[in-house]
Design a protein around this motif. Structure first.
Motif, mmCIF file in Angstrom:
data_model
loop_
_atom_site.group_PDB
_atom_site.id
_atom_site.type_symbol
_atom_site.label_atom_id
_atom_site.label_comp_id
_atom_site.label_asym_id
_atom_site.label_seq_id
_atom_site.Cartn_x
_atom_site.Cartn_y
_atom_site.Cartn_z
ATOM 1 N N VAL A 95 -1.623 0.833 -6.266
ATOM 2 C CA VAL A 95 -0.886 -0.175 -5.291
ATOM 3 C C VAL A 95 0.475 0.126 -5.157
ATOM 4 O O VAL A 95 1.218 0.598 -6.224
ATOM 5 C CB VAL A 95 -1.347 -1.464 -5.722
ATOM 6 C CG1 VAL A 95 -0.772 -2.023 -6.897
ATOM 7 C CG2 VAL A 95 -1.035 -2.505 -4.785
ATOM 8 N N LEU A 96 0.994 -0.275 -4.010
ATOM 9 C CA LEU A 96 2.615 -0.351 -3.687
ATOM 10 C C LEU A 96 3.022 -1.833 -3.959
ATOM 11 O O LEU A 96 2.262 -2.650 -3.054
ATOM 12 C CB LEU A 96 2.782 0.024 -2.390
ATOM 13 C CG LEU A 96 2.581 1.715 -2.419
ATOM 14 C CD1 LEU A 96 2.985 1.985 -0.944
ATOM 15 C CD2 LEU A 96 3.317 2.549 -3.365
ATOM 16 N N TYR A 97 3.810 -2.131 -4.471
ATOM 17 C CA TYR A 97 4.252 -3.583 -4.351
ATOM 18 C C TYR A 97 5.568 -3.287 -3.702
ATOM 19 O O TYR A 97 6.838 -2.711 -4.547
ATOM 20 C CB TYR A 97 4.478 -4.169 -5.626
ATOM 21 C CG TYR A 97 5.200 -5.726 -5.784
ATOM 22 C CD1 TYR A 97 4.155 -6.701 -5.100
ATOM 23 C CD2 TYR A 97 6.474 -5.892 -5.635
ATOM 24 C CE1 TYR A 97 4.749 -8.112 -5.242
ATOM 25 C CE2 TYR A 97 7.070 -7.285 -5.625
ATOM 26 C CZ TYR A 97 6.151 -8.332 -5.580
ATOM 27 O OH TYR A 97 6.767 -9.496 -5.297
ATOM 28 N N VAL A 98 5.992 -3.758 -2.451
ATOM 29 C CA VAL A 98 7.286 -3.388 -1.794
ATOM 30 C C VAL A 98 7.990 -4.656 -1.787
ATOM 31 O O VAL A 98 7.826 -5.497 -0.912
ATOM 32 C CB VAL A 98 6.755 -2.950 -0.316
ATOM 33 C CG1 VAL A 98 7.903 -2.475 0.431
ATOM 34 C CG2 VAL A 98 5.908 -1.668 -0.584
ATOM 35 N N PRO A 124 -3.233 0.360 -1.210
ATOM 36 C CA PRO A 124 -2.669 -0.988 -0.807
ATOM 37 C C PRO A 124 -1.430 -1.460 -1.119
ATOM 38 O O PRO A 124 -0.741 -0.705 -1.950
ATOM 39 C CB PRO A 124 -3.764 -1.706 -1.608
ATOM 40 C CG PRO A 124 -4.807 -0.597 -2.274
ATOM 41 C CD PRO A 124 -4.160 0.639 -2.222
ATOM 42 N N MET A 125 -1.020 -2.045 -0.050
ATOM 43 C CA MET A 125 0.398 -2.383 -0.024
ATOM 44 C C MET A 125 0.603 -4.034 -0.266
ATOM 45 O O MET A 125 0.021 -4.707 0.658
ATOM 46 C CB MET A 125 1.280 -2.220 0.857
ATOM 47 C CG MET A 125 2.739 -2.501 1.150
ATOM 48 S SD MET A 125 3.440 -1.727 2.398
ATOM 49 C CE MET A 125 3.230 -2.780 3.763
ATOM 50 N N ILE A 126 1.354 -4.467 -1.148
ATOM 51 C CA ILE A 126 1.543 -5.876 -1.342
ATOM 52 C C ILE A 126 2.996 -5.898 -0.903
ATOM 53 O O ILE A 126 4.022 -5.291 -1.309
ATOM 54 C CB ILE A 126 1.379 -6.375 -2.695
ATOM 55 C CG1 ILE A 126 0.164 -6.317 -3.459
ATOM 56 C CG2 ILE A 126 2.122 -7.996 -2.746
ATOM 57 C CD1 ILE A 126 0.028 -6.704 -4.760
ATOM 58 N N LEU A 127 3.242 -6.722 -0.025
ATOM 59 C CA LEU A 127 4.619 -6.773 0.775
ATOM 60 C C LEU A 127 5.351 -8.217 0.492
ATOM 61 O O LEU A 127 4.647 -9.365 0.798
ATOM 62 C CB LEU A 127 4.437 -6.762 2.413
ATOM 63 C CG LEU A 127 5.778 -6.843 3.314
ATOM 64 C CD1 LEU A 127 6.798 -5.568 2.848
ATOM 65 C CD2 LEU A 127 5.539 -6.837 4.514
#
Length: 169
Positions: free
Chosen positions: A75-78, A99-102
């Motif tokens: 996952v990416l936490y951006v 998956p990206m958490i923005l």
């Protein structure tokens, strides 16, 4: 899970070193967390074009770093500069199916455009809002810090309410 934080070199509050050239990521460990300082462009000035260049540079370096890693992140936490860096990482997220958490800390482009003339707002407002909408649509989860931000993304960007999580400061 192995947590890796990708961040720029320090560049604010007197930390910026003029003519400092860093060509490779600097890797360290802090309490078991891998910290990778990306050698992106850092501007000591708070000017629009300098910040845009900084955002573009950081996004490109992060994408390059992620693409060269042996294993894809889960996952990416951006938590990155709007809008350019976020767009680059949203594109990476979409292409790699990561998956990206923005994290949203301010409403862009509105907060940026409000500082400019009405003429400039009329030219850049619509395309930048479309870009922000595309970024938000490609995030798996969006975290915001106020109900007003949540409402903006639901009403203006047409993002599903269940996708937006309110995390109060």
């Amino acid at each position: 899970y192995q947590v890796t934080v990708l961040c720029p070199q320090p560049s604010r509050a007197g930390i910026y070193k003029k003519n400092q050239v860093v060509n490779e990521p600097e890797i360290s460990f802090d309490r078991g967390v891998k910290v990778v300082r990306i050698p992106s462009y850092c501007s000591p000035q708070s000017k629009i074009l300098a910040r845009a260049r900084e955002s573009f540079s950081f996004g490109n370096y992060v994408q390059k770093y992620l693409s060269q890693e042996k294993s894809k992140p889960n996952v990416l936490y951006v938590n990155a500069w709007p809008l350019i860096c976020q767009a680059i990482l949203a594109r990476y997220s979409k292409k790699s199916k990561t998956p990206m958490i923005l994290q949203i800390m301010d409403i862009y482009p509105e907060s940026f455009l409000n500082k400019l003339s009405k003429f400039v707002q009329s030219i850049f407002g619509f395309p930048l809002t479309l870009l922000d909408t595309w970024i938000a649509q490609n995030a798996s989860i969006i975290t915001v810090i106020s109900e007003n931000m949540r409402n903006t993304y639901v009403n203006s960007r047409k993002i599903r309410p269940e996708k937006i999580k309110l995390v109060k400061d």
